[in-house]
Design a protein around this motif. Structure first.
Motif, PDB file in Angstrom:
ATOM      1  N   MET A  48     -36.412  -1.437   3.616  1.00 55.81           N
ATOM      2  CA  MET A  48     -37.424  -0.514   3.534  1.00 55.81           C
ATOM      3  C   MET A  48     -38.263  -0.232   4.812  1.00 55.81           C
ATOM      4  N   GLY A  49     -38.423  -1.627   5.461  1.00 54.12           N
ATOM      5  CA  GLY A  49     -39.254  -1.337   6.839  1.00 54.12           C
ATOM      6  C   GLY A  49     -38.702  -0.276   7.725  1.00 54.12           C
ATOM      7  N   ASP A  50     -37.242  -0.052   7.678  1.00 50.84           N
ATOM      8  CA  ASP A  50     -36.519   0.658   8.498  1.00 50.84           C
ATOM      9  C   ASP A  50     -36.868   2.005   8.266  1.00 50.84           C
ATOM     10  N   VAL A  51     -36.906   2.325   6.895  1.00 53.12           N
ATOM     11  CA  VAL A  51     -37.262   3.727   6.358  1.00 53.12           C
ATOM     12  C   VAL A  51     -38.737   4.039   6.775  1.00 53.12           C
ATOM     13  N   LYS A  98     -35.210  11.956   2.726  1.00 54.37           N
ATOM     14  CA  LYS A  98     -33.867  12.321   2.389  1.00 54.37           C
ATOM     15  C   LYS A  98     -33.759  11.554   1.052  1.00 54.37           C
ATOM     16  N   GLY A  99     -32.741  11.869   0.345  1.00 52.13           N
ATOM     17  CA  GLY A  99     -31.999  11.408  -1.091  1.00 52.13           C
ATOM     18  C   GLY A  99     -32.415  12.034  -2.110  1.00 52.13           C
ATOM     19  N   PRO A 129     -36.309  10.807  -6.803  1.00 49.89           N
ATOM     20  CA  PRO A 129     -37.053   9.444  -7.105  1.00 49.89           C
ATOM     21  C   PRO A 129     -36.820   8.588  -5.877  1.00 49.89           C
ATOM     22  N   GLU A 130     -35.901   8.691  -5.043  1.00 49.56           N
ATOM     23  CA  GLU A 130     -35.989   8.012  -3.804  1.00 49.56           C
ATOM     24  C   GLU A 130     -36.848   8.379  -2.748  1.00 49.56           C
ATOM     25  N   ARG A 131     -36.870   9.876  -2.636  1.00 55.71           N
ATOM     26  CA  ARG A 131     -37.976  10.532  -1.934  1.00 55.71           C
ATOM     27  C   ARG A 131     -39.440   9.946  -1.988  1.00 55.71           C
ATOM     28  N   GLN A 132     -39.623  10.072  -3.498  1.00 57.59           N
ATOM     29  CA  GLN A 132     -40.916   9.706  -4.037  1.00 57.59           C
ATOM     30  C   GLN A 132     -41.182   8.087  -3.341  1.00 57.59           C
ATOM     31  N   ARG A 133     -40.261   7.536  -3.739  1.00 61.27           N
ATOM     32  CA  ARG A 133     -40.401   5.821  -3.329  1.00 61.27           C
ATOM     33  C   ARG A 133     -40.712   5.586  -1.910  1.00 61.27           C
ATOM     34  N   THR A 134     -40.032   6.493  -0.985  1.00 65.00           N
ATOM     35  CA  THR A 134     -40.118   6.532   0.600  1.00 65.00           C
ATOM     36  C   THR A 134     -41.503   7.014   0.718  1.00 65.00           C
ATOM     37  N   TRP A 135     -42.049   8.097   0.252  1.00 64.01           N
ATOM     38  CA  TRP A 135     -43.459   8.634   0.544  1.00 64.01           C
ATOM     39  C   TRP A 135     -44.601   7.719   0.105  1.00 64.01           C
ATOM     40  N   ILE A 136     -44.290   7.065  -0.866  1.00 67.50           N
ATOM     41  CA  ILE A 136     -45.443   5.949  -1.390  1.00 67.50           C
ATOM     42  C   ILE A 136     -45.539   4.931  -0.394  1.00 67.50           C
ATOM     43  N   GLN A 137     -44.121   4.305   0.274  1.00 66.34           N
ATOM     44  CA  GLN A 137     -44.208   3.249   1.195  1.00 66.34           C
ATOM     45  C   GLN A 137     -44.881   3.717   2.607  1.00 66.34           C
ATOM     46  N   VAL A 138     -44.388   5.092   2.933  1.00 66.87           N
ATOM     47  CA  VAL A 138     -45.090   5.613   4.022  1.00 66.87           C
ATOM     48  C   VAL A 138     -46.657   5.540   3.929  1.00 66.87           C
TER      49      VAL A 138
END
Length: 726
Positions: free
Chosen positions: A1-4, A258-259, A262-271
């Motif tokens: 997740m850190g890489d993302v 990408k993805g 749901p995966e894009r939403q998860r990534t955006w929350i992490q960012v």
């Protein structure tokens, strides 16, 4: 997740975030420095001239929850790192942070917690649908198609989700609706307390900070209330930066995600969370430096104020008279046409739920004391009194028992007035009134406790004890009614000003704001640090509407349905020595009346106190913003667990959770020392929360709720109605 996250936050973008944060904080710190001088002058003037409203009748406890815990229990939490629900032991300490441990054994052994959550700025959601709606709104254009897996699946029908517009989210669930309501009350109490993170004890730093925030936002044409003015100063500043920074990042990073949805939403929350953490650290360093600079200049500024106080006041009054002549005619027309017709409607909307909430607090206090009185008489006198008084002393901080009072404020709706006056949300008024309710409840309990303690030496038996409790209760209720009226009227006036003043400033800005610069020449250079044209202008605008607001509140006091005293009613202090009693040492009922010949050793007290299941507590200590995972090893993989890159299959809903609960109940502490680098973990069913008294930091003493049953006959006593006047 850190890489993302690092993929989307490369060195160039991080540099841009740092520059943007520095620019916003630079402008804010300039405003803060200006407002610091004004606030310092107002503080010194208040100290010299003195001012104040009616004297409070109830005593005020200096340290309400020193060395106490608020609540604890088991709750399930979703771990994003391994996409599993895990049972965790959650403790709410004295500062209302959420502290999550591996299990109860880890807490009892004083092992480091998994995670700390400061809930300022969060919303407590009780359905996945509510959460998905907010998530879909936070990243426009990215909505999962029907039939696709949503961003979150909850294994039970009773989720509890902490949502933040910028920081990471936390997912919990429990097994029953009753548990969900209990934990919701606990979480909302944490949010309410953490949102109120700027200390009101400071007469200089706090007003300087809030005024600087307001001036900065007005310079950006942002008037009206602001939902994210919550948390400590650094959290508020982080929210201020994110409000400007996030839309820009969303437009540049959003299309590159990408993805599936749901995966894009998860990534955006992490960012977003990673950016928020960066901004928080940068804001803290810059704000601390600004405060240190102001504090360094403070002695010299204060010396000038005390030396030239009369001249500064004369200069300010001269400036105000000139601005008043220019602004007041326009302001009065604006008030007459756009504000005055709506004041009574706003006031009525505020008064009804607020008065109901205070009436409910009064009823809860009356019922608790009456139940205690009956139980003490039937169960054994002084020893039982000690037990019940330890519970009663922290009634105001029991999330579940106070929830019925707080819920009354949920009825607050400003309808069309909210759009007309640019009120983004009523939450700021709801939470403020709820904090007043909690304070009034604690003042009433503390006053009752102090008066009863004074009477105990004169009592002869159970009958005298019963009569004394009832007599003291009636005295305290009268004081509660008077103080409640005073607090509510002040709250109504402040709320009306908070709603109308930004509206007036926005209306008057096109014709007035551009002309203010010409008044700068009226200020002597030596006094420029203490007199600002912008502040004086706002004071003139405030004066234009203050008379109408005062008159509206005064007329409302005549309406008996709101149980307000008229301004002409002055309740002289009937207990001249009462406030002297409140200056003494806090009462420790267990030590003073337990009858034990020797004090219990601290080690034994700690060992015994650690055996409780549910707890309650509050303190001054500040938590880091949002959630901060403590350093340690990552979550251990279980035998047979899939590769980290492959999402494991979800658990068999309720069955696996019940199995997990059963395993936790065996007290297996093999994983107690393993710590998580990220996230939190939920837990299952827990016992009803209990109030604590007399525990050392981290200690808890089990106290059961007052009861009417168990074969004990309790008489029914009617609560005296809170009259408009006594």
């Amino acid at each position: 997740m850190g890489d993302v996250v690092s993929t989307h936050l490369d060195e160039g973008r991080r540099q841009h975030i740092a520059e943007k944060t520095g620019k916003v904080l630079g402008e804010f710190c300039r405003c803060y420095k200006e407002q610091f001088g004004v606030a310092l002058f107002n503080s010194v003037r208040y100290e010299i001239e003195g001012a104040g409203g009616p004297q409070a009748q109830l005593l005020h406890r200096k340290v309400p929850l020193e060395d106490h815990v608020i609540y604890s229990g088991n709750i399930f939490q979703y771990i994003e790192e391994n996409k599993k629900w895990r049972n965790r032991f959650c403790v709410v300490p004295h500062n209302y942070g959420l502290v999550l441990y591996e299990n109860k054994l880890a807490y009892e052994r004083e092992l480091p917690p998994r995670v700390l959550v400061n809930s300022a700025g969060y919303k407590v959601l009780t359905s996945v649908e509510q959460y998905l709606e907010l998530v879909n709104h936070s990243l426009p254009g990215v909505t999962p198609k029907s039939g696709h897996s949503p961003i979150l699946k909850c294994p039970t029908d009773f989720p509890l989700i902490l949502w933040h517009p910028y920081a990471r989210h936390y997912y919990f669930c429990v097994m029953t609706g009753k548990e969900q309501e209990k934990w919701r009350a606990v979480f909302q109490d944490c949010v309410r307390h953490c949102n109120n993170g700027i200390s009101e004890d400071s007469r200089v730093e706090a007003p300087a900070f809030t005024d600087a925030i307001r001036m900065y936002r007005q310079s950006k044409e942002q008037y009206g209330t602001w939902d994210m003015l919550c948390g400590n100063e650094t959290q508020v500043l982080s929210n201020l930066v994110m409000e400007e920074l996030l839309p820009e990042l969303r437009s540049t990073i959003g299309p590159r995600l990408k993805g599936k949805a749901p995966e894009r939403q998860r990534t955006w929350i992490q960012v977003s969370d990673a950016v928020y953490r960066m901004v928080y650290e940068l804001a803290k360093a810059q704000y601390d430096a600004a405060v240190a600079g102001c504090e360094q200049e403070r002695p010299q500024l204060e010396s000038t104020i005390r030396t030239d106080m009369d001249q500064i006041i004369t200069s300010k009054e001269h400036l105000a008279s000139k601005i008043r002549a220019f602004v007041l005619p326009k302001a009065e027309v604006c008030v007459r046409n756009h504000v005055q017709p709506y004041i009574s409607s706003i006031l009525e909307a505020l008064m009804t739920p607020t008065s109901q909430g205070f009436a409910e607090a009064r009823e809860v206090f009356f019922k608790e004391v009456t139940d205690m009185n009956m139980n003490v008489v039937n169960e054994g006198g002084l020893e039982k009194l000690v037990e019940y008084m330890e519970k009663l002393s922290h009634l105001a901080f029991h999330p579940v028992k106070m929830q019925s009072c707080y819920e009354k404020m949920d009825q607050l709706k400003l309808e069309g007035l909210q759009q007309r006056f640019d009120v983004s949300s009523t939450s700021v008024f709801k939470q403020r009134a709820q904090i007043h309710m909690r304070q009034q409840m604690d003042d009433a309990v503390y006053t009752f406790e102090t008066l009863l303690h004074q009477e105990l030496g004169k009592l002869q038996g159970k009958d005298d004890l019963c009569k004394s409790i009832q007599r003291i209760l009636e005295r305290v209720l009268k004081k509660f009614d008077y103080d409640s009226s005073t607090v509510r009227k002040k709250f109504f006036r402040e709320a009306l000003l908070q709603i109308t003043i930004p509206f007036l400033l926005k209306k008057l800005a096109p014709t007035c704001k551009g002309e203010l610069a010409k008044f700068q020449e009226l200020i002597f250079e030596d006094f420029a640090s203490f007199i600002l044209v912008e502040n004086t202008y706002e004071e003139v605008v405030l004066q234009s509407v203050m008379k109408d607001i005062m008159q509206a509140v005064k007329e409302a006091a005549v309406q008996r349905k709101h149980n307000l005293y008229r301004d002409s009613m002055v309740m002289h202090n009937s207990d001249p020595n009462l406030h002297l009693l409140g200056e003494g040492l806090p009462i420790d009922w267990s030590e003073e009346y337990s009858g034990q010949p020797e004090a219990e050793p601290a080690a034994e007290k700690r060992r015994r106190a650690k055996q409780v299941v549910s707890v309650i507590q509050d303190d001054e200590g500040a938590l880091p913003y949002g959630a901060e995972a403590l350093p340690g090893s990552p979550e251990p993989q279980e035998p047979g667990q899939a590769h980290p890159g492959v999402p494991p299959s979800p658990p068999d809903a309720v069955k696996e959770i019940r199995d997990a609960l059963a395993q936790e109940s065996l007290g297996d502490g093999t994983g107690a020392q393993e710590r998580l680098t990220n996230g939190t973990e939920g837990s299952g069913a827990s016992e009803e929360g209990v109030l604590l008294a007399g525990a050392a930091p981290g200690d808890v003493t089990l106290q059961g709720p007052a009861r009417d049953g168990d074969g004990v006959h309790c008489a029914t006593v009617a609560s005296p109605a809170p009259g408009a006047e006594n």
